[in-house]
Each structure stands twice: as structure tokens, then as C-alpha cells.
Design a protein around this motif. Structure first.
Motif, mmCIF file in Angstrom:
data_model
loop_
_atom_site.group_PDB
_atom_site.id
_atom_site.type_symbol
_atom_site.label_atom_id
_atom_site.label_comp_id
_atom_site.label_asym_id
_atom_site.label_seq_id
_atom_site.Cartn_x
_atom_site.Cartn_y
_atom_site.Cartn_z
ATOM 1 N N ILE A 198 1.035 -0.941 -0.068
ATOM 2 C CA ILE A 198 0.071 0.199 0.519
ATOM 3 C C ILE A 198 0.679 0.795 -0.047
ATOM 4 C CG2 ILE A 198 -1.829 1.247 1.734
ATOM 5 C CD1 ILE A 198 -3.055 -1.833 2.351
ATOM 6 N N GLU A 199 0.583 1.956 -1.064
ATOM 7 C CA GLU A 199 1.770 3.380 -1.567
ATOM 8 C C GLU A 199 0.415 4.289 -0.957
ATOM 9 O OE1 GLU A 199 3.112 3.552 -5.524
ATOM 10 O OE2 GLU A 199 1.724 2.086 -5.513
ATOM 11 N N THR A 200 -0.690 4.472 -0.899
ATOM 12 C CA THR A 200 -1.667 5.394 -0.166
ATOM 13 C C THR A 200 -2.184 5.113 0.763
ATOM 14 O OG1 THR A 200 -0.561 6.262 -2.025
ATOM 15 C CG2 THR A 200 -2.157 7.315 -1.078
ATOM 16 N N TYR A 201 -3.208 5.742 1.758
ATOM 17 C CA TYR A 201 -4.109 5.408 2.349
ATOM 18 C C TYR A 201 -4.961 6.692 2.797
ATOM 19 C CZ TYR A 201 -7.437 4.374 6.172
ATOM 20 O OH TYR A 201 -8.774 4.353 6.931
ATOM 21 N N ILE A 202 -5.913 6.844 1.796
ATOM 22 C CA ILE A 202 -7.125 8.019 2.063
ATOM 23 C C ILE A 202 -8.096 7.673 2.991
ATOM 24 C CG2 ILE A 202 -7.930 9.813 0.502
ATOM 25 C CD1 ILE A 202 -6.119 8.230 -2.006
ATOM 26 N N ILE A 203 -8.509 9.284 3.494
ATOM 27 C CA ILE A 203 -9.186 8.714 4.575
ATOM 28 C C ILE A 203 -10.436 10.426 3.904
ATOM 29 C CG2 ILE A 203 -10.534 8.391 6.542
ATOM 30 C CD1 ILE A 203 -8.232 7.712 7.774
ATOM 31 N N VAL A 204 -11.633 10.013 3.630
ATOM 32 C CA VAL A 204 -12.519 10.798 2.832
ATOM 33 C C VAL A 204 -13.694 10.816 3.999
ATOM 34 C CG1 VAL A 204 -13.827 11.690 1.313
ATOM 35 C CG2 VAL A 204 -12.153 11.004 0.948
ATOM 36 N N ASP A 205 -14.181 12.171 4.967
ATOM 37 C CA ASP A 205 -15.370 11.658 5.493
ATOM 38 C C ASP A 205 -16.789 12.343 4.833
ATOM 39 O OD1 ASP A 205 -16.807 12.952 7.396
ATOM 40 O OD2 ASP A 205 -15.486 14.122 8.220
ATOM 41 N N SER A 206 -17.880 11.686 5.081
ATOM 42 C CA SER A 206 -18.653 11.568 4.601
ATOM 43 C C SER A 206 -19.402 12.827 5.257
ATOM 44 C CB SER A 206 -19.372 10.366 4.191
ATOM 45 O OG SER A 206 -20.130 10.369 5.780
ATOM 46 N N ARG A 207 -19.209 13.431 6.031
ATOM 47 C CA ARG A 207 -20.173 14.717 6.858
ATOM 48 C C ARG A 207 -19.920 16.164 6.686
ATOM 49 N NH1 ARG A 207 -18.793 12.400 12.462
ATOM 50 N NH2 ARG A 207 -16.832 12.927 10.792
ATOM 51 N N ALA A 208 -17.963 16.014 6.841
ATOM 52 C CA ALA A 208 -17.456 17.116 5.606
ATOM 53 C C ALA A 208 -16.548 17.703 4.694
ATOM 54 C CB ALA A 208 -17.049 18.200 7.278
ATOM 55 N N MET A 209 -16.545 18.571 4.382
ATOM 56 C CA MET A 209 -15.227 17.918 3.231
ATOM 57 C C MET A 209 -14.139 18.522 3.747
ATOM 58 S SD MET A 209 -14.922 20.921 0.182
ATOM 59 C CE MET A 209 -17.014 20.559 -0.397
ATOM 60 N N TRP A 210 -13.653 16.832 4.001
ATOM 61 C CA TRP A 210 -12.161 16.991 4.940
ATOM 62 C C TRP A 210 -11.393 15.217 4.659
ATOM 63 C CZ3 TRP A 210 -10.916 12.185 7.662
ATOM 64 C CH2 TRP A 210 -9.729 12.402 8.787
ATOM 65 N N VAL A 211 -10.618 15.761 4.377
ATOM 66 C CA VAL A 211 -9.577 15.007 3.821
ATOM 67 C C VAL A 211 -8.544 14.207 3.997
ATOM 68 C CG1 VAL A 211 -8.472 13.553 1.213
ATOM 69 C CG2 VAL A 211 -10.744 14.459 1.218
ATOM 70 N N GLN A 212 -7.672 13.030 4.479
ATOM 71 C CA GLN A 212 -6.529 12.852 4.891
ATOM 72 C C GLN A 212 -5.795 11.629 3.928
ATOM 73 O OE1 GLN A 212 -7.129 12.034 9.053
ATOM 74 N NE2 GLN A 212 -4.695 12.373 9.389
ATOM 75 N N VAL A 213 -4.458 11.712 3.686
ATOM 76 C CA VAL A 213 -3.871 11.008 2.842
ATOM 77 C C VAL A 213 -2.665 10.940 3.602
ATOM 78 C CG1 VAL A 213 -3.015 10.830 0.596
ATOM 79 C CG2 VAL A 213 -4.747 12.268 1.144
ATOM 80 N N TYR A 214 -2.613 9.604 3.382
ATOM 81 C CA TYR A 214 -0.848 9.167 4.310
ATOM 82 C C TYR A 214 -0.352 8.170 2.631
ATOM 83 C CZ TYR A 214 -2.811 9.367 8.620
ATOM 84 O OH TYR A 214 -3.227 9.922 10.097
#
Length: 188
Positions: free
Chosen positions: A129-145
Motif C-alpha cells: 500500500i503506497e497511499t491510504y486516503i480517508i474521506v469524510d462523508s459529513r464535511a469536506m475533509w480528506v486525510q492522505v497517508y
């Protein structure tokens, strides 16, 4: 608290065939976690993300949307990512992958701890796994590892409230997604 013996992957697979409820199940280090299906916003974000990255994935890899398990070798762990991109060769009758390149989770109130803590540790242990992305369904919020040179997930990119002008860059695919295109009117 009920004291239960941890399940192996084989025991978990056998148990899944007898499960009759409508919940989805994952195995984290021998412990079964159950969760209900997501909201409309959750499903729309998954569909939009898969659509927006499909051209970048092209014919060299496959995108799986919440349907294929990811099993971790030498571990009693089997999870179902919301979106998984893998370039590993898979047979048509395969029921799981072991070496994805990108994993994306869309979080909702019931999955925050699971996706931000448990799954982050699980995904970091899978060296493909090169990249793990988390996207919020309640607010415009994204976290990328992104995986760093030392093999660990580096400091997160983003991880804050963003605007419709913000861009999500997915380095392994060489593509970017405008968050305005991704979220559209979901949060209105």
C-alpha cells in the motif's frame, strides 16, 4: 464483556457463510467487527471517487468498490476497504486480495475510530500500500497517508477542513481530484 477466543481466517470464512444478518463483517486480529451499510452521502462519495480515478487506473490495475476482502498474511485479519486499487494478478474466483496499492475509506460517524486508528495500523502493515486516503462523508475533509522511504506512512497531508477549491492528489496514480467535483452538492 464476553470472553471469546480469537478467530482464524479459516474460522472467520466459515462463520461468514452461516451469518444471516444484513451487516457486513471484518476480522481485526481475530476479533469480528460488524457494521451496517452507509448513508447516501457515503455511497455517493465512493461511487464518485471510483469514477474519478478509473481513467488513471486504466488497464494496468483494478478498482474494487467495497466488495472484495483484503486479507493480511500471517494475521487473523480480513477487511473490506470502501475502495481498493490493486495491480496484483487475481483469478476471477478469488475472494480476497493481499497486495493492494491504494486504499480509500469513506468515514461516517460509526466508522471514525475504525478507519482512523485500527485500519490505519492494518494498512500500514501491508507494504504494497503506497497511499491510504480517508474521506469524510459529513464535511469536506480528506486525510492522505503516503508511504515514506522508511516504509511507514509519513505525516498526513491535508487532515483539515478543506474548500471546494482544494485538490486531492493521488501520487501513485499521477492524478488529482478537485474536491468541488468530488463533494458537489452532498454537503449542502
Amino acid at each position: 464483556m464476553i470472553d471469546r477466543k480469537p478467530l482464524s481466517l479459516d474460522d472467520f470464512s466459515a462463520w461468514l457463510t452461516s451469518a444471516s444478518d444484513l451487516l457486513r463483517h471484518e476480522l481485526h486480529e481475530g476479533v469480528v467487527f460488524s457494521f451496517a451499510s452507509g448513508t447516501v452521502a457515503h455511497a455517493q462519495l465512493i461511487t464518485r471517487l471510483a469514477s474519478l480515478i478509473s481513467a488513471a487506473v486504466a488497464s494496468r490495475c483494478e478498482i474494487f468498490i467495497g466488495s472484495l476482502s483484503l486479507q493480511i498474511a500471517n494475521s487473523a485479519t480480513s477487511v473490506i476497504p470502501d475502495i481498493m486499487v490493486t495491480c496484483e494478478p487475481l483469478r476471477n474466483d478469488a475472494t480476497f486480495a493481499v497486495a493492494p496499492n491504494i486504499v480509500i475509506e469513506v468515514i461516517s460517524p460509526s466508522s471514525v475510530v475504525n478507519d482512523l486508528v485500527r485500519k490505519r495500523r492494518i494498512y500500514e502493515a501491508i507494504v504494497s500500500i503506497e497511499t491510504y486516503i480517508i474521506v469524510d462523508s459529513r464535511a469536506m475533509w480528506v486525510q492522505v497517508y503516503d508511504r515514506s522511504a522508511d516504509g511507514r506512512f509519513g505525516d498526513d497531508r491535508e487532515g483539515l477542513l478543506l474548500t471546494s477549491d482544494s485538490v486531492l492528489s493521488i501520487a501513485p496514480l499521477g492524478t488529482s481530484i478537485g474536491l468541488g467535483d468530488l463533494y458537489g452538492d452532498l454537503l449542502g
